[in-house]
Write a protein that holds these residues in place. Structure first.
Motif, mmCIF file in Angstrom:
data_model
loop_
_atom_site.group_PDB
_atom_site.id
_atom_site.type_symbol
_atom_site.label_atom_id
_atom_site.label_comp_id
_atom_site.label_asym_id
_atom_site.label_seq_id
_atom_site.Cartn_x
_atom_site.Cartn_y
_atom_site.Cartn_z
ATOM 1 N N ILE A 37 0.876 -1.166 0.000
ATOM 2 C CA ILE A 37 0.000 0.000 0.000
ATOM 3 C C ILE A 37 0.913 1.215 0.000
ATOM 4 O O ILE A 37 1.896 1.261 0.742
ATOM 5 C CB ILE A 37 -0.915 0.003 1.241
ATOM 6 C CG1 ILE A 37 -1.866 -1.200 1.168
ATOM 7 C CG2 ILE A 37 -1.682 1.307 1.339
ATOM 8 C CD1 ILE A 37 -2.673 -1.412 2.439
ATOM 9 N N CYS A 38 0.625 2.204 -0.850
ATOM 10 C CA CYS A 38 1.521 3.354 -1.032
ATOM 11 C C CYS A 38 0.938 4.591 -0.361
ATOM 12 O O CYS A 38 -0.278 4.735 -0.250
ATOM 13 C CB CYS A 38 1.678 3.613 -2.529
ATOM 14 S SG CYS A 38 2.832 4.931 -2.918
ATOM 15 N N GLY A 39 1.811 5.496 0.036
ATOM 16 C CA GLY A 39 1.344 6.794 0.529
ATOM 17 C C GLY A 39 0.468 7.494 -0.494
ATOM 18 O O GLY A 39 -0.487 8.187 -0.135
ATOM 19 N N SER A 40 0.767 7.305 -1.780
ATOM 20 C CA SER A 40 -0.049 8.002 -2.784
ATOM 21 C C SER A 40 -1.415 7.339 -2.985
ATOM 22 O O SER A 40 -2.291 7.929 -3.605
ATOM 23 C CB SER A 40 0.705 8.183 -4.106
ATOM 24 O OG SER A 40 1.189 6.962 -4.572
ATOM 25 N N ASP A 41 -1.625 6.138 -2.452
ATOM 26 C CA ASP A 41 -2.986 5.581 -2.456
ATOM 27 C C ASP A 41 -3.928 6.452 -1.614
ATOM 28 O O ASP A 41 -5.147 6.419 -1.798
ATOM 29 C CB ASP A 41 -2.985 4.151 -1.896
ATOM 30 C CG ASP A 41 -2.408 3.140 -2.879
ATOM 31 O OD1 ASP A 41 -2.639 3.286 -4.096
ATOM 32 O OD2 ASP A 41 -1.731 2.200 -2.423
ATOM 33 N N GLY A 58 -4.066 -0.224 -6.063
ATOM 34 C CA GLY A 58 -2.832 -1.007 -5.959
ATOM 35 C C GLY A 58 -1.916 -0.900 -7.159
ATOM 36 O O GLY A 58 -2.177 -1.470 -8.208
ATOM 37 N N HIS A 59 -0.784 -0.172 -6.981
ATOM 38 C CA HIS A 59 0.148 0.000 -8.115
ATOM 39 C C HIS A 59 1.548 -0.535 -7.786
ATOM 40 O O HIS A 59 2.485 -0.295 -8.530
ATOM 41 C CB HIS A 59 0.218 1.470 -8.541
ATOM 42 C CG HIS A 59 0.678 2.389 -7.441
ATOM 43 N ND1 HIS A 59 -0.197 3.006 -6.580
ATOM 44 C CD2 HIS A 59 1.903 2.761 -7.044
ATOM 45 C CE1 HIS A 59 0.478 3.722 -5.717
ATOM 46 N NE2 HIS A 59 1.766 3.586 -5.960
ATOM 47 N N GLU A 60 1.701 -1.229 -6.640
ATOM 48 C CA GLU A 60 3.024 -1.780 -6.297
ATOM 49 C C GLU A 60 2.862 -3.293 -6.187
ATOM 50 O O GLU A 60 2.539 -3.816 -5.136
ATOM 51 C CB GLU A 60 3.519 -1.163 -4.992
ATOM 52 C CG GLU A 60 3.571 0.362 -5.078
ATOM 53 C CD GLU A 60 4.330 1.017 -3.946
ATOM 54 O OE1 GLU A 60 5.049 0.306 -3.221
ATOM 55 O OE2 GLU A 60 4.210 2.237 -3.798
ATOM 56 N N ASN A 61 3.102 -3.973 -7.297
ATOM 57 C CA ASN A 61 2.652 -5.350 -7.431
ATOM 58 C C ASN A 61 3.761 -6.297 -7.842
ATOM 59 O O ASN A 61 4.601 -5.962 -8.669
ATOM 60 C CB ASN A 61 1.555 -5.407 -8.498
ATOM 61 C CG ASN A 61 0.419 -4.442 -8.201
ATOM 62 O OD1 ASN A 61 -0.115 -4.447 -7.092
ATOM 63 N ND2 ASN A 61 0.084 -3.602 -9.168
ATOM 64 N N ALA A 160 8.809 -2.030 -7.339
ATOM 65 C CA ALA A 160 7.628 -1.540 -8.045
ATOM 66 C C ALA A 160 7.528 -0.015 -7.983
ATOM 67 O O ALA A 160 6.994 0.615 -8.895
ATOM 68 C CB ALA A 160 6.361 -2.179 -7.474
ATOM 69 N N ASP A 161 8.022 0.578 -6.885
ATOM 70 C CA ASP A 161 7.852 2.032 -6.737
ATOM 71 C C ASP A 161 8.870 2.623 -5.760
ATOM 72 O O ASP A 161 9.659 3.502 -6.127
ATOM 73 C CB ASP A 161 6.408 2.327 -6.266
ATOM 74 C CG ASP A 161 6.100 3.811 -6.140
ATOM 75 O OD1 ASP A 161 7.002 4.643 -6.259
ATOM 76 O OD2 ASP A 161 4.926 4.146 -5.907
ATOM 77 N N ILE A 162 8.888 2.133 -4.513
ATOM 78 C CA ILE A 162 9.563 2.862 -3.437
ATOM 79 C C ILE A 162 11.069 3.025 -3.678
ATOM 80 O O ILE A 162 11.624 4.124 -3.564
ATOM 81 C CB ILE A 162 9.362 2.119 -2.094
ATOM 82 C CG1 ILE A 162 7.874 1.925 -1.819
ATOM 83 C CG2 ILE A 162 9.998 2.891 -0.968
ATOM 84 C CD1 ILE A 162 7.610 0.914 -0.738
HETATM 85 ZN ZN LIG Z 1 3.486 3.835 -4.813
#
Ligand SMILES: [Zn+2]
Ligand SMILES: [Zn+2]
Length: 234
Positions: A37-41, A58-61, A160-162
């Motif tokens: 789960i991302c801060g930008s969610d 959900g974008h970090e998969n 995925a993102d971080i």
């Molecule tokens: Zn993210």
């Protein structure tokens, strides 16, 4: 399949939705095994965006490939993959310059550029807080992982993102070996920026935050912590 569905501000429900399926010969379907789960969610969750009710977040998969379209050549069923949050085609003018975050063909709105999974204004794509995820242009968008993928999922999902987001900050700041670097903010991205600066050989790295637990983590990584609450007593 089950998915975490946005139903309005501060309302996310796990419910049954239609299974993700191949919609284009270049698609792959990934059985999600780990997501963040991302801060930008929070932009979507708190209702600050135009994110439509009924969509999956959900974008970090990351997960295991269970199906590939007829035009997929590299990615194979059974492989573990991590999915960078941007969805890109790989062949438009922006993608060819490496600016895949501004892909021109995956964004349906002509005035916008760029696409992502489960994100406001980034195209119609569903997110990966679900059992299955459709990944467009799987050969381009899936980062195929090695033999240790299953055991090290909590490391790889950071790709995925971080981790790249924190790393990119050190690219933009031109961090070089021997540099003295300070990172403001020790949330997950700040900690990854801290770690990236150390990997790049910065001579000393300070990390500033007001949360002691975050600062302890920064110190574990090898940074010098600065507690801003103590620096500026209210
Ligand atoms: Zn993210
Ligand atoms: Zn593109």
């Amino acid at each position: 399949m089950k998915a975490a569905v946005y139903e309005g501000p501060r309302t996310v429900t796990v419910k049954d939705v239609p299974d993700a399926k191949i919609e284009h010969p270049c698609d792959i379907i990934v059985k999600i095994t780990t997501t963040n789960i991302c801060g930008s969610d929070l932009h979507m969750y708190e209702g600050r965006t135009s994110f439509e009710s009924g969509r999956t977040l959900g974008h970090e998969n990351m997960g295991q490939v269970v199906e590939v379209g007829s035009a997929v050549r590299k990615v194979q069923v059974g492989e573990y993959v991590v999915l960078p949050f941007n969805i890109a085609c790989g062949f438009c003018k922006q993608c060819e310059r490496g600016l895949t975050n501004y892909c021109l063909t995956m964004q349906p709105e002509p005035d916008l550029a760029g696409a992502a999974y489960g994100f406001a204004d980034m195209g119609p794509y569903q997110g990966g807080q679900a059992e299955l995820l459709r990944v467009p242009y799987g050969d381009f968008n899936a980062l195929r992982l090695g033999e240790d993928a299953a055991e090290r999922q909590t490391d790889y999902v950071m790709l995925a993102d971080i981790f790249p987001t924190g790393y990119h900050a050190t690219e933009m700041a031109h961090v070089k070996p021997g540099d003295q670097t300070i990172v403001f903010g020790a949330g997950p991205v700040g900690l990854m920026a801290t770690y990236s600066a150390i990997l790049k050989g910065a001579g000393r790295v300070w990390t500033a935050d007001h949360q002691p637990d975050r600062l302890r983590k920064a110190e574990e990584i090898g940074a010098i912590p600065i507690n801003t609450a103590e620096q500026n007593p209210a």
